[in-house]
Design an enzyme around this catalytic site. Sequence first.
Site, PDB file in Angstrom:
ATOM      1  N   HIS A  90     -49.449  26.548  38.959  1.00  0.00           N
ATOM      2  CA  HIS A  90     -50.537  27.399  39.454  1.00  0.00           C
ATOM      3  C   HIS A  90     -50.148  28.878  39.363  1.00  0.00           C
ATOM      4  O   HIS A  90     -50.697  29.720  40.074  1.00  0.00           O
ATOM      5  CB  HIS A  90     -50.908  27.048  40.897  1.00  0.00           C
ATOM      6  CG  HIS A  90     -51.088  25.584  41.129  1.00  0.00           C
ATOM      7  ND1 HIS A  90     -52.277  24.928  40.893  1.00  0.00           N
ATOM      8  CD2 HIS A  90     -50.205  24.626  41.535  1.00  0.00           C
ATOM      9  CE1 HIS A  90     -52.132  23.642  41.167  1.00  0.00           C
ATOM     10  NE2 HIS A  90     -50.887  23.425  41.542  1.00  0.00           N
ATOM     11  N   SER A 126     -47.282  52.642  23.537  1.00  0.00           N
ATOM     12  CA  SER A 126     -48.544  53.228  23.987  1.00  0.00           C
ATOM     13  C   SER A 126     -48.628  54.662  23.487  1.00  0.00           C
ATOM     14  O   SER A 126     -47.626  55.385  23.478  1.00  0.00           O
ATOM     15  CB  SER A 126     -48.626  53.201  25.524  1.00  0.00           C
ATOM     16  OG  SER A 126     -49.693  54.004  25.992  1.00  0.00           O
TER      17      SER A 126
END
Length: 484
Positions: A155, A285
């Site tokens: 999960h 970036s």
Amino acid sequence: MSSFDTYQDPLNSRYSSDEMKYLFSPRNRFSTWRKLWIWLAESEKELGLDISDEAISQMKEHQIIQDEEFKVAAEEEKKRRHDVMAHVFAFGEKAPAARGIIHWGATSCYCTDNADLIFLRDGLDLLLPKLATVIEKLSTFAKEYKDLPCLGYTHLQPAQLTTVGKRACLWIQDLLTDLKNLERARDDLRFRGVKGTTGTQASFLQIFEGDHDKVEKLDELVTQKAGFSSAYIISSQTYTRKVDVDVLNALASFGSTCENIGQAIRLLASFKELEEPFESTQIGSSAMAYKRNPMRSERLCSLGRKLRNLNADASATYAAQWMERTLDDSAIRRMALPQSFLAADASLILLNNIASGLVVYPAPIRKRVDAELPFMATENVIMALVKKGVSRQDAHEEIRVLSHEAGAEVKQHGRDNDLIARIKRTEFFKPILGELDSLLDPSTFIGRAPQQVDAFYEREVKVALKKYVDAGQLKLHETAELNV
């Protein structure tokens, strides 16, 4: 008009290998049609039809279509609105002695469909060794890190420990399934062969004056020349489009594996546990100079997502075919078949590149383990106390209280997990303090993970890759370079 003034498919211009791009290129497609016409003429001549040696010779001399011939074919197609007949004309211009016998008895799908089956076969033959190489490279990684404990996640929440190598085996296991699927799809391929307009071979039965044996032999000869062991006995004008469904389903399944692996690497990179290769001059970036974005894995997810959806084109086209054939299969197959193979090829280039340079960071991995391990070790602590004669229920209550207090420190105050410090300063736990370090050793929480990695490699991976190893097809010392 420059190529920069027209749309280019990124699969072709940015991502795929030269050999896969050539396979689906116009030159290879139309040169393969010419091969098919040569094989047909040779076989018809072998079976007694009046075809001259000069005709065969001229056809062979011009088997590879040249640049200037594309214009001839394009002008003829614009006039006739029929691509196959346009190329019959262009081939006849170069092989005038064969002009009258090119395509003798055949229908358009003799060229188009048989060529597509050749491309499906050859495309899978290009992909399979690349996939086997990726599996072996990831296996080397898995064996190297089979003993390194890390947090498992269910999960996407911290769960029982596993190892870095064991997790990699989850990826390898799925890739082995893809390898088997693609091998089966490749082995199941057969040739359409020489079947005529609706698959009945009526035109060839007429040419051979009712001689069924010669018609069957013609089919057999052309099939052998094309490198197939057998042809479909039953076909319509086309080979059944169920074949496309089968092949593209296998490729789509591989696409889903690519996206799954790519997402796992991206998540682990965000945890700073694992990184894909990052070049010294690479920019993460344009604004944030410090960033090391997992662009390879992100691209792998993107290409995998495209690939796993292309099989819908094949299944929809198969379902929409009427009777012996309708032409609404043509335009969509011109896109879906090449795009599926180019996307799979591009994904394998990425997987190879990533698997060749995965970087593991043991310190952040250990930090995340240490943050959660105290909670996982509570059962061990309780059992150790019971062995010292302490009541299990009392031990459970003491651990429960301290665990909640430590959890509050983590969740409410953002502090480190201090459960072990709390245990050490609580008198109740004095009988087992000398054992605490061994009770918290991460290697005691990974079960049989290292042994599973070894067994998996020996019993499954080596067996599956043996034929590629024996054929010398694994390129383990080569890193697939990215075009961009």
